[in-house]
Design a protein around this motif. Structure first.
Motif, PDB file in Angstrom:
ATOM      1  N   ALA A 176      21.183  -2.173  10.600  1.00  0.00           N
ATOM      2  CA  ALA A 176      22.512  -1.795  10.121  1.00  0.00           C
ATOM      3  C   ALA A 176      22.834  -0.348  10.491  1.00  0.00           C
ATOM      4  O   ALA A 176      23.974  -0.029  10.882  1.00  0.00           O
ATOM      5  CB  ALA A 176      22.584  -1.973   8.600  1.00  0.00           C
ATOM      6  N   ALA A 177      21.810   0.545  10.354  1.00  0.00           N
ATOM      7  CA  ALA A 177      22.034   1.944  10.723  1.00  0.00           C
ATOM      8  C   ALA A 177      22.353   2.081  12.205  1.00  0.00           C
ATOM      9  O   ALA A 177      23.237   2.853  12.596  1.00  0.00           O
ATOM     10  CB  ALA A 177      20.800   2.779  10.358  1.00  0.00           C
ATOM     11  N   LEU A 178      21.645   1.324  13.032  1.00  0.00           N
ATOM     12  CA  LEU A 178      21.919   1.358  14.468  1.00  0.00           C
ATOM     13  C   LEU A 178      23.313   0.831  14.766  1.00  0.00           C
ATOM     14  O   LEU A 178      24.035   1.369  15.620  1.00  0.00           O
ATOM     15  CB  LEU A 178      20.869   0.531  15.217  1.00  0.00           C
ATOM     16  CG  LEU A 178      19.451   1.128  15.264  1.00  0.00           C
ATOM     17  CD1 LEU A 178      18.497   0.153  15.910  1.00  0.00           C
ATOM     18  CD2 LEU A 178      19.458   2.449  16.021  1.00  0.00           C
ATOM     19  N   GLN A 179      23.693  -0.230  14.031  1.00  0.00           N
ATOM     20  CA  GLN A 179      25.034  -0.782  14.215  1.00  0.00           C
ATOM     21  C   GLN A 179      26.084   0.241  13.809  1.00  0.00           C
ATOM     22  O   GLN A 179      27.095   0.449  14.522  1.00  0.00           O
ATOM     23  CB  GLN A 179      25.177  -2.069  13.389  1.00  0.00           C
ATOM     24  CG  GLN A 179      26.527  -2.749  13.522  1.00  0.00           C
ATOM     25  CD  GLN A 179      26.777  -3.277  14.923  1.00  0.00           C
ATOM     26  OE1 GLN A 179      25.836  -3.612  15.640  1.00  0.00           O
ATOM     27  NE2 GLN A 179      28.037  -3.359  15.320  1.00  0.00           N
ATOM     28  N   ASN A 180      25.841   0.890  12.639  1.00  0.00           N
ATOM     29  CA  ASN A 180      26.790   1.912  12.189  1.00  0.00           C
ATOM     30  C   ASN A 180      26.854   3.078  13.166  1.00  0.00           C
ATOM     31  O   ASN A 180      27.932   3.636  13.430  1.00  0.00           O
ATOM     32  CB  ASN A 180      26.390   2.419  10.804  1.00  0.00           C
ATOM     33  CG  ASN A 180      26.533   1.341   9.745  1.00  0.00           C
ATOM     34  OD1 ASN A 180      27.355   0.428   9.888  1.00  0.00           O
ATOM     35  ND2 ASN A 180      25.735   1.421   8.683  1.00  0.00           N
ATOM     36  N   LEU A 181      25.682   3.461  13.698  1.00  0.00           N
ATOM     37  CA  LEU A 181      25.656   4.554  14.658  1.00  0.00           C
ATOM     38  C   LEU A 181      26.423   4.191  15.926  1.00  0.00           C
ATOM     39  O   LEU A 181      27.180   5.014  16.465  1.00  0.00           O
ATOM     40  CB  LEU A 181      24.201   4.901  15.000  1.00  0.00           C
ATOM     41  CG  LEU A 181      23.992   6.022  16.023  1.00  0.00           C
ATOM     42  CD1 LEU A 181      24.605   7.322  15.513  1.00  0.00           C
ATOM     43  CD2 LEU A 181      22.514   6.192  16.331  1.00  0.00           C
ATOM     44  N   ALA A 182      26.211   2.925  16.361  1.00  0.00           N
ATOM     45  CA  ALA A 182      26.934   2.481  17.554  1.00  0.00           C
ATOM     46  C   ALA A 182      28.438   2.476  17.304  1.00  0.00           C
ATOM     47  O   ALA A 182      29.238   2.921  18.154  1.00  0.00           O
ATOM     48  CB  ALA A 182      26.453   1.096  17.972  1.00  0.00           C
ATOM     49  N   GLU A 183      28.822   1.987  16.121  1.00  0.00           N
ATOM     50  CA  GLU A 183      30.244   1.970  15.790  1.00  0.00           C
ATOM     51  C   GLU A 183      30.787   3.395  15.678  1.00  0.00           C
ATOM     52  O   GLU A 183      31.909   3.681  16.125  1.00  0.00           O
ATOM     53  CB  GLU A 183      30.456   1.209  14.483  1.00  0.00           C
ATOM     54  CG  GLU A 183      30.148  -0.286  14.598  1.00  0.00           C
ATOM     55  CD  GLU A 183      30.295  -0.991  13.275  1.00  0.00           C
ATOM     56  OE1 GLU A 183      30.535  -0.300  12.257  1.00  0.00           O
ATOM     57  OE2 GLU A 183      30.167  -2.240  13.230  1.00  0.00           O
ATOM     58  N   ALA A 184      29.989   4.307  15.049  1.00  0.00           N
ATOM     59  CA  ALA A 184      30.435   5.695  14.912  1.00  0.00           C
ATOM     60  C   ALA A 184      30.586   6.352  16.281  1.00  0.00           C
ATOM     61  O   ALA A 184      31.542   7.091  16.538  1.00  0.00           O
ATOM     62  CB  ALA A 184      29.446   6.478  14.042  1.00  0.00           C
TER      63      ALA A 184
ATOM     64  N   ALA B  13      33.923   8.303  20.403  1.00  0.00           N
ATOM     65  CA  ALA B  13      34.355   8.289  21.802  1.00  0.00           C
ATOM     66  C   ALA B  13      35.844   8.006  21.902  1.00  0.00           C
ATOM     67  O   ALA B  13      36.573   8.622  22.713  1.00  0.00           O
ATOM     68  CB  ALA B  13      33.552   7.254  22.597  1.00  0.00           C
ATOM     69  N   ALA B  14      36.320   7.063  21.067  1.00  0.00           N
ATOM     70  CA  ALA B  14      37.749   6.762  21.079  1.00  0.00           C
ATOM     71  C   ALA B  14      38.565   7.965  20.617  1.00  0.00           C
ATOM     72  O   ALA B  14      39.611   8.300  21.206  1.00  0.00           O
ATOM     73  CB  ALA B  14      38.028   5.551  20.188  1.00  0.00           C
TER      74      ALA B  14
END
Length: 223
Positions: free
Chosen positions: A154-162, A167-168
């Motif tokens: 979940a942390a990796l997913q959140n980091l990827a989303e962040a 980036a956006a």
């Protein structure tokens, strides 16, 4: 205990000694038989063999000598039997003492076996409890590992989303900055143009004013 000998063995020993040219004494016969058998048995068998080899018409002196030898053999046999009985009694006593010792050893071994069985039972109980404890801790560790893996995912997913959101946002800010720079450039060009235009208008106004002033000076001198 002395080993039993047979008449055939004694007869063969007598023949062997005779063939060797030796006297068939009791000591020689006993040695030829490897010291087996009692002396009384040897005397009796030797007398029987010698009696069987003598003709039926023995003299009274020979019969008397035979009876005397037989009596000596019987007495020696009785003494040897008493010695054997005494030896047997000593053996029985020794066996009884050994049996008592072995019974004590067996009882101690039985008690030791009972202690070992009890220790084994305690060890098996402790081992079972330890196994349960270890399985419980292992289960908790596996659960914690699963939860940690889930949290890490979940942390990796959140980091990827962040990172994607950052980036956006950076792209948006970059676009806004580019647009702002372009607009500022346009404003700067417009300002330069306005200043140039104002400057051009100011020069024209000053020229017109100068011409009017010049005309005003020349006007009184006219007729």
């Amino acid at each position: 205990m002395k080993q039993i000998i047979t008449k055939e063995e004694v007869s063969k020993a007598i023949v062997d000694l005779a063939g060797q040219g030796k006297k068939q004494t009791l000591a020689a016969l006993h040695a030829a038989l490897n010291n087996r058998g009692s002396m009384s048995t040897l005397v009796r068998l030797k007398a029987e063999i010698e009696a069987a080899s003598q003709p039926s018409g023995d003299s009274p002196d020979g019969l008397k000598a035979f009876r005397e030898v037989w009596a000596l053999a019987v007495e020696e046999g009785r003494q040897q039997q008493e010695a054997v009985l005494l030896e047997l009694r000593e053996s029985v006593k020794a066996l009884a003492a050994e049996n008592e010792r072995l019974e004590g050893t067996a009882l101690a071994a039985q008690n030791r076996a009972g202690e070992l069985d009890q220790a084994k039972s305690c060890a098996e109980t402790e081992l079972a409890q330890f196994k349960i404890h270890v399985e419980g801790e292992l289960k908790q560790a596996r659960t914690a590992q699963t939860e940690g893996t889930t949290q890490a995912a979940a942390a990796l997913q959140n980091l990827a989303e962040a990172r994607a959101s950052h980036a956006a946002q950076v792209a948006t800010l970059q676009a806004d900055l580019t647009a702002a720079v372009r607009k500022a450039h346009e404003l700067e060009l417009n300002l330069v143009r306005a200043e140039a235009l104002l400057e051009a208008k100011g020069i024209q106004a000053a020229t017109a004013e100068s011409q009017r002033f010049k005309h005003s000076k020349e006007a009184p001198n006219q007729p």
